[in-house]
Design an enzyme around this catalytic site. Sequence first.
Site, PDB file in Angstrom:
ATOM      1  N   ARG A   9      -0.637   9.421  -9.780  1.00 12.31           N
ATOM      2  CA  ARG A   9      -0.629   8.196  -8.969  1.00 12.31           C
ATOM      3  C   ARG A   9      -0.011   6.993  -9.684  1.00 12.31           C
ATOM      4  O   ARG A   9       0.634   6.144  -9.071  1.00 12.31           O
ATOM      5  CB  ARG A   9      -2.064   7.837  -8.552  1.00 12.31           C
ATOM      6  CG  ARG A   9      -2.701   8.794  -7.583  1.00 12.31           C
ATOM      7  CD  ARG A   9      -4.160   8.418  -7.327  1.00 12.31           C
ATOM      8  NE  ARG A   9      -4.283   7.026  -6.909  1.00 12.31           N
ATOM      9  CZ  ARG A   9      -4.146   6.603  -5.647  1.00 12.31           C
ATOM     10  NH1 ARG A   9      -3.909   7.474  -4.684  1.00 12.31           N
ATOM     11  NH2 ARG A   9      -4.250   5.325  -5.363  1.00 12.31           N
ATOM     12  N   TRP A  66       2.922   7.933  -2.454  1.00 10.42           N
ATOM     13  CA  TRP A  66       4.339   8.071  -2.816  1.00 10.42           C
ATOM     14  C   TRP A  66       4.473   9.013  -4.013  1.00 10.42           C
ATOM     15  O   TRP A  66       5.327   9.898  -4.040  1.00 10.42           O
ATOM     16  CB  TRP A  66       4.916   6.691  -3.149  1.00 10.42           C
ATOM     17  CG  TRP A  66       6.364   6.683  -3.536  1.00 10.42           C
ATOM     18  CD1 TRP A  66       7.433   6.514  -2.716  1.00 10.42           C
ATOM     19  CD2 TRP A  66       6.903   6.849  -4.867  1.00 10.42           C
ATOM     20  NE1 TRP A  66       8.602   6.563  -3.432  1.00 10.42           N
ATOM     21  CE2 TRP A  66       8.303   6.767  -4.759  1.00 10.42           C
ATOM     22  CE3 TRP A  66       6.337   7.051  -6.133  1.00 10.42           C
ATOM     23  CZ2 TRP A  66       9.155   6.875  -5.861  1.00 10.42           C
ATOM     24  CZ3 TRP A  66       7.184   7.170  -7.228  1.00 10.42           C
ATOM     25  CH2 TRP A  66       8.569   7.085  -7.081  1.00 10.42           C
ATOM     26  N   ASP A  87       0.823  -1.212   0.000  1.00 15.53           N
ATOM     27  CA  ASP A  87       0.000   0.000   0.000  1.00 15.53           C
ATOM     28  C   ASP A  87       0.862   1.270   0.000  1.00 15.53           C
ATOM     29  O   ASP A  87       1.982   1.270   0.498  1.00 15.53           O
ATOM     30  CB  ASP A  87      -0.908  -0.010   1.242  1.00 15.53           C
ATOM     31  CG  ASP A  87      -2.061   0.979   1.112  1.00 15.53           C
ATOM     32  OD1 ASP A  87      -2.361   1.414  -0.018  1.00 15.53           O
ATOM     33  OD2 ASP A  87      -2.662   1.314   2.152  1.00 15.53           O
ATOM     34  N   HIS A 103       2.504   3.326  -8.922  1.00 12.66           N
ATOM     35  CA  HIS A 103       2.299   1.904  -9.236  1.00 12.66           C
ATOM     36  C   HIS A 103       3.495   1.354 -10.003  1.00 12.66           C
ATOM     37  O   HIS A 103       3.939   0.237  -9.778  1.00 12.66           O
ATOM     38  CB  HIS A 103       1.015   1.717 -10.048  1.00 12.66           C
ATOM     39  CG  HIS A 103      -0.223   2.128  -9.304  1.00 12.66           C
ATOM     40  ND1 HIS A 103      -0.468   1.734  -8.006  1.00 12.66           N
ATOM     41  CD2 HIS A 103      -1.279   2.907  -9.654  1.00 12.66           C
ATOM     42  CE1 HIS A 103      -1.634   2.242  -7.600  1.00 12.66           C
ATOM     43  NE2 HIS A 103      -2.136   2.964  -8.589  1.00 12.66           N
ATOM     44  N   ARG A 159     -12.077   2.563  -8.362  1.00 10.85           N
ATOM     45  CA  ARG A 159     -11.162   3.693  -8.580  1.00 10.85           C
ATOM     46  C   ARG A 159     -11.405   4.275  -9.974  1.00 10.85           C
ATOM     47  O   ARG A 159     -12.071   3.651 -10.804  1.00 10.85           O
ATOM     48  CB  ARG A 159      -9.712   3.208  -8.456  1.00 10.85           C
ATOM     49  CG  ARG A 159      -9.390   2.816  -7.022  1.00 10.85           C
ATOM     50  CD  ARG A 159      -7.927   2.492  -6.876  1.00 10.85           C
ATOM     51  NE  ARG A 159      -7.612   2.203  -5.479  1.00 10.85           N
ATOM     52  CZ  ARG A 159      -6.405   2.224  -4.976  1.00 10.85           C
ATOM     53  NH1 ARG A 159      -5.366   2.506  -5.751  1.00 10.85           N
ATOM     54  NH2 ARG A 159      -6.205   1.971  -3.710  1.00 10.85           N
ATOM     55  N   ARG A 219       1.941  -4.738   6.222  1.00 10.89           N
ATOM     56  CA  ARG A 219       1.274  -3.698   5.431  1.00 10.89           C
ATOM     57  C   ARG A 219       2.153  -2.454   5.456  1.00 10.89           C
ATOM     58  O   ARG A 219       2.561  -1.998   6.516  1.00 10.89           O
ATOM     59  CB  ARG A 219      -0.119  -3.363   5.968  1.00 10.89           C
ATOM     60  CG  ARG A 219      -0.800  -2.289   5.096  1.00 10.89           C
ATOM     61  CD  ARG A 219      -2.267  -2.078   5.431  1.00 10.89           C
ATOM     62  NE  ARG A 219      -2.877  -1.194   4.430  1.00 10.89           N
ATOM     63  CZ  ARG A 219      -4.150  -1.241   4.047  1.00 10.89           C
ATOM     64  NH1 ARG A 219      -4.946  -2.123   4.579  1.00 10.89           N
ATOM     65  NH2 ARG A 219      -4.616  -0.396   3.131  1.00 10.89           N
ATOM     66  N   ARG A 226      -4.897  -1.675   8.881  1.00  7.55           N
ATOM     67  CA  ARG A 226      -6.120  -2.457   8.660  1.00  7.55           C
ATOM     68  C   ARG A 226      -5.825  -3.526   7.614  1.00  7.55           C
ATOM     69  O   ARG A 226      -4.815  -3.468   6.915  1.00  7.55           O
ATOM     70  CB  ARG A 226      -7.258  -1.542   8.200  1.00  7.55           C
ATOM     71  CG  ARG A 226      -6.947  -0.698   6.986  1.00  7.55           C
ATOM     72  CD  ARG A 226      -8.136   0.170   6.541  1.00  7.55           C
ATOM     73  NE  ARG A 226      -7.733   1.101   5.503  1.00  7.55           N
ATOM     74  CZ  ARG A 226      -7.390   2.374   5.722  1.00  7.55           C
ATOM     75  NH1 ARG A 226      -7.423   2.880   6.933  1.00  7.55           N
ATOM     76  NH2 ARG A 226      -7.003   3.147   4.712  1.00  7.55           N
ATOM     77  N   SER A 260      -7.694  -5.365  -5.225  1.00 10.84           N
ATOM     78  CA  SER A 260      -8.815  -5.864  -4.417  1.00 10.84           C
ATOM     79  C   SER A 260     -10.125  -5.775  -5.190  1.00 10.84           C
ATOM     80  O   SER A 260     -10.239  -5.052  -6.188  1.00 10.84           O
ATOM     81  CB  SER A 260      -8.922  -5.064  -3.115  1.00 10.84           C
ATOM     82  OG  SER A 260      -9.508  -3.794  -3.369  1.00 10.84           O
ATOM     83  N   LEU A 311      10.014 -20.843  -4.524  1.00 10.73           N
ATOM     84  CA  LEU A 311       9.031 -19.976  -3.857  1.00 10.73           C
ATOM     85  C   LEU A 311       7.668 -20.056  -4.542  1.00 10.73           C
ATOM     86  O   LEU A 311       7.580 -19.924  -5.762  1.00 10.73           O
ATOM     87  CB  LEU A 311       9.535 -18.521  -3.902  1.00 10.73           C
ATOM     88  CG  LEU A 311       8.573 -17.456  -3.371  1.00 10.73           C
ATOM     89  CD1 LEU A 311       8.485 -17.504  -1.854  1.00 10.73           C
ATOM     90  CD2 LEU A 311       9.003 -16.058  -3.829  1.00 10.73           C
TER      91      LEU A 311
HETATM   92  C1  IPE Z   1      -5.555  -2.634  -0.210  1.00  4.60           C
HETATM   93  O1  IPE Z   1      -5.187  -1.305  -0.309  1.00  4.60           O
HETATM   94  C2  IPE Z   1      -5.531  -3.286  -1.563  1.00  4.60           C
HETATM   95  C3  IPE Z   1      -4.212  -3.484  -2.152  1.00  4.60           C
HETATM   96  C4  IPE Z   1      -3.076  -3.167  -1.610  1.00  4.60           C
HETATM   97  C5  IPE Z   1      -4.215  -4.085  -3.456  1.00  4.60           C
HETATM   98  P1  IPE Z   1      -6.258  -0.133  -0.499  1.00  4.60           P
HETATM   99  O2  IPE Z   1      -5.478   1.107  -0.638  1.00  4.60           O
HETATM  100  O3  IPE Z   1      -7.191  -0.475  -1.575  1.00  4.60           O
HETATM  101  O4  IPE Z   1      -7.049  -0.185   0.891  1.00  4.60           O
HETATM  102  P2  IPE Z   1      -7.774   0.986   1.684  1.00  4.60           P
HETATM  103  O5  IPE Z   1      -8.720   1.620   0.734  1.00  4.60           O
HETATM  104  O6  IPE Z   1      -6.733   1.927   2.166  1.00  4.60           O
HETATM  105  O7  IPE Z   1      -8.449   0.292   2.826  1.00  4.60           O
HETATM  106  C1  IPE Z   2      -1.539   0.222  -3.352  1.00  4.47           C
HETATM  107  O1  IPE Z   2      -1.301   1.588  -3.381  1.00  4.47           O
HETATM  108  C2  IPE Z   2      -1.755  -0.353  -4.725  1.00  4.47           C
HETATM  109  C3  IPE Z   2      -3.132  -0.752  -5.001  1.00  4.47           C
HETATM  110  C4  IPE Z   2      -4.141  -0.673  -4.174  1.00  4.47           C
HETATM  111  C5  IPE Z   2      -3.404  -1.267  -6.336  1.00  4.47           C
HETATM  112  P1  IPE Z   2      -2.492   2.618  -3.443  1.00  4.47           P
HETATM  113  O2  IPE Z   2      -2.857   2.854  -4.843  1.00  4.47           O
HETATM  114  O3  IPE Z   2      -3.601   2.178  -2.556  1.00  4.47           O
HETATM  115  O4  IPE Z   2      -1.806   3.928  -2.844  1.00  4.47           O
HETATM  116  P2  IPE Z   2      -2.421   4.899  -1.766  1.00  4.47           P
HETATM  117  O5  IPE Z   2      -2.847   4.070  -0.603  1.00  4.47           O
HETATM  118  O6  IPE Z   2      -3.575   5.584  -2.415  1.00  4.47           O
HETATM  119  O7  IPE Z   2      -1.309   5.824  -1.426  1.00  4.47           O
HETATM  120 MG    MG Z   3      -4.023   2.423  -0.608  1.00  3.11          MG
END
Ligand code: IPE
Ligand code: IPE
Ligand code: MG
Length: 240
Positions: A32, A24, A19, A36, A70, A187, A193, A64, A130
């Site tokens: 954003r 970042w 996450d 990724h 999104r 995490r 969470r 997820s 692995l």
């Molecule tokens: C969880 O992160 C899903 C993944 C890392 C793929 P999210 O960024 O989607 O979770 P929330 O929204 O902060 O709970």
């Molecule tokens: C995790 O990073 C990657 C995915 C959920 C696909 P985020 O995209 O959730 O990044 P933040 O949490 O918004 O910073």
């Molecule tokens: Mg996130």
Amino acid sequence: MKGAIDINRLPKHVAIIMDGNGRWASKRALPRIFGHKAGMETLREVVKACSDMGIKILTVYAFSTENWNRPTEEVSYLMNLLIEYMRKEINELNKNHVKIKILGDLSALPQITKEEVEKAVSFTENNTGLQFNIALNYGGRAEIIHACKRIAEEHKEGKISKDEINEDLISDYLFTAGDIEPDLIIRTSGEKRLSNFLLWQSAYSELVFVDEMWPDFNKKQLEKAILEYQNRDRRFGLVK
Ligand code: IPE
Ligand code: IPE
Ligand code: MG
């Protein structure tokens, strides 16, 4: 935390909620998606580190069931990034004997992403190094519902009796069937969470939350998280 990792007491199964990619990038005034992209490099380093260390299973949360909500451009970017990841990494993964397994329902993915992912799974299916589980269109609740439906179906067909339904049987109907449960769940990004990750399987996992955003995570921090895990006292509801 002091000390070095005890190589004889490594977690067998490490799971990671990757996450913080978006934050970042935002911190650097970048869109954003750059987060990724950078996160993909971290993933390469972490998979290699787990493979080198001799960890049995690495599970990463890549997308997820909720992430579909999104913005469309971000979702498409992630779907394309998956293709890029598979194409770029497959030979290296295979060389390191990594076996890819998918947790989640692939049928909802764009056809080309689905095909590329399935190709990577079958290409590495006989590898014995692995086991690399990628949670993709994964949700812990969806997984449990999916299991319940299959069990109900087989009950109706007379293949499973009510008395046979126990923890082991339910585990066998999850995407993680056959896998040992995660010993350690990490995490990144400071969020504390599970966000619908491995709800059933995490019953007795040790949770380690680190402040670094996923693109800033690395092998050193993985080792630090493992060290923290090794300093925990796992009681499983018993007394010492
Ligand atoms: C969880 O992160 C899903 C993944 C890392 C793929 P999210 O960024 O989607 O979770 P929330 O929204 O902060 O709970
Ligand atoms: C995790 O990073 C990657 C995915 C959920 C696909 P985020 O995209 O959730 O990044 P933040 O949490 O918004 O910073
Ligand atoms: Mg996130």
